[in-house]
Design a protein around this motif. Structure first.
Motif, mmCIF file in Angstrom:
data_model
loop_
_atom_site.group_PDB
_atom_site.id
_atom_site.type_symbol
_atom_site.label_atom_id
_atom_site.label_comp_id
_atom_site.label_asym_id
_atom_site.label_seq_id
_atom_site.Cartn_x
_atom_site.Cartn_y
_atom_site.Cartn_z
ATOM 1 N N THR A 103 0.843 -1.193 0.000
ATOM 2 C CA THR A 103 0.000 0.000 0.000
ATOM 3 C C THR A 103 0.879 1.244 0.000
ATOM 4 O O THR A 103 2.093 1.170 0.185
ATOM 5 C CB THR A 103 -0.928 0.029 1.226
ATOM 6 O OG1 THR A 103 -0.120 0.004 2.415
ATOM 7 C CG2 THR A 103 -1.881 -1.147 1.217
ATOM 8 N N GLY B 269 -0.102 8.040 -0.215
ATOM 9 C CA GLY B 269 -0.879 8.259 -1.432
ATOM 10 C C GLY B 269 -0.087 8.621 -2.656
ATOM 11 O O GLY B 269 -0.648 8.784 -3.746
ATOM 12 N N THR C 20 0.306 5.078 -5.038
ATOM 13 C CA THR C 20 -0.875 4.224 -4.994
ATOM 14 C C THR C 20 -0.929 3.259 -6.168
ATOM 15 O O THR C 20 -1.175 2.050 -5.994
ATOM 16 C CB THR C 20 -2.149 5.087 -4.952
ATOM 17 O OG1 THR C 20 -2.090 5.945 -3.803
ATOM 18 C CG2 THR C 20 -3.380 4.219 -4.885
#
Length: 275
Positions: free
Chosen positions: A26, A30, A33
């Motif tokens: 993960t 962000g 991603t």
């Protein structure tokens, strides 16, 4: 910037923790991603390093390529629970199984790479003293044709992979070599002294997690490891690194510093006269 021994140890730890597993990948921050989604759930085959580059191979010809740069870190932790472990700080990439979590923060580079991209990265790097397949003559061929100084060349990763500012300053002092000697004026025998010393110093960095260059400390570390003991290390000491303006431990002359290849080089003008 982490030097090659740090990446070598990191690759070892990642391989031991994740090889043969299919980690969840993960990007809590962000910023990675899409890349994380491409790797998540694939079997992690192996982790390796070359110089300051970390390369993690996944199934189906996918590679994770990481360069930590100046401020990057990659931690590998064990845990015995399956609940979500909170991501502390700006975590670019997380690898997670029920037994381990590895968090990457602040890298200079983090990418999903093809085998062709990995080959291109490796082709652009010089030999790494930590790798058993390293050929010091490849580096010598580049050094002895160059008009650049030895102090510059040792920091050039296309000449020699994994050596950074600390090892550069210390290994040149250990062999009394002037960092301002042009590569083409360096003797082959002097180069082999440098290479052989790096082959001694850098594995001890892997084993201890510290750069150890002062001879009495080196001997103590080697003796402890030979007995199967954990070496006792105090605050890192050095011959010249970060000792600008202080007396040389050998001759008492003042240690000097100058920016060479973008980093502060440290040397003793009296001791380091050999070409």
């Amino acid at each position: 910037m982490p030097e090659g021994h740090t990446l070598f140890a990191l690759a070892r730890d990642l391989h031991e923790a994740f090889a043969g597993t299919t980690p969840e990948v993960t990007s809590p921050q962000g910023k990675f991603t899409e890349g994380a989604a491409e790797l998540s759930g694939r079997e992690l085959l192996r982790a390796t390093s070359r110089g300051k580059h970390l390369l993690v191979e996944f199934a189906d010809d996918r590679w994770l390529h990481v360069h930590l740069g100046l401020i990057g870190s990659f931690t590998v932790d064990s845990h015995e629970w399956t609940a979500e472990v909170p991501a502390l700080g700006q975590v670019r990439l997380r690898l997670r199984t029920d037994q381990h979590v590895a968090d990457l923060r602040g890298p200079n580079l983090c990418e999903v790479a093809s085998p062709e991209r990995v080959d291109a990265v490796l082709d652009g790097l010089g030999p790494d003293p930590l790798r058993p397949d390293a050929d010091p003559d490849v580096a010598w061929a580049r050094i002895h044709r160059s008009s650049r100084t030895v102090g510059e060349l040792l920091m050039d990763q296309s000449v020699l992979a994994g050596v950074g500012n600390v090892y550069r300053s210390e290994v040149l002092f250990r062999h009394r070599l002037s960092p301002f000697t042009e590569g083409r004026r360096m003797r082959r025998a002097s180069w082999r002294l440098v290479w052989d010393d790096l082959e001694r110093l850098m594995p001890l960095g892997v084993a201890t997690g510290r750069i150890v260059t002062v001879e009495d400390e080196l001997l103590a570390v080697e003796a402890a490891l030979g007995r199967g003991e954990v070496p006792h290390l105090t605050e890192r000491s050095s011959y010249v690194y970060k000792r600008a303006g202080m007396p040389c431990l050998t001759c008492g002359s003042r240690v000097r510093t100058r920016v060479v290849a973008g980093r502060n080089l440290f040397w003793c003008g009296r001791c380091q006269r050999r070409h």
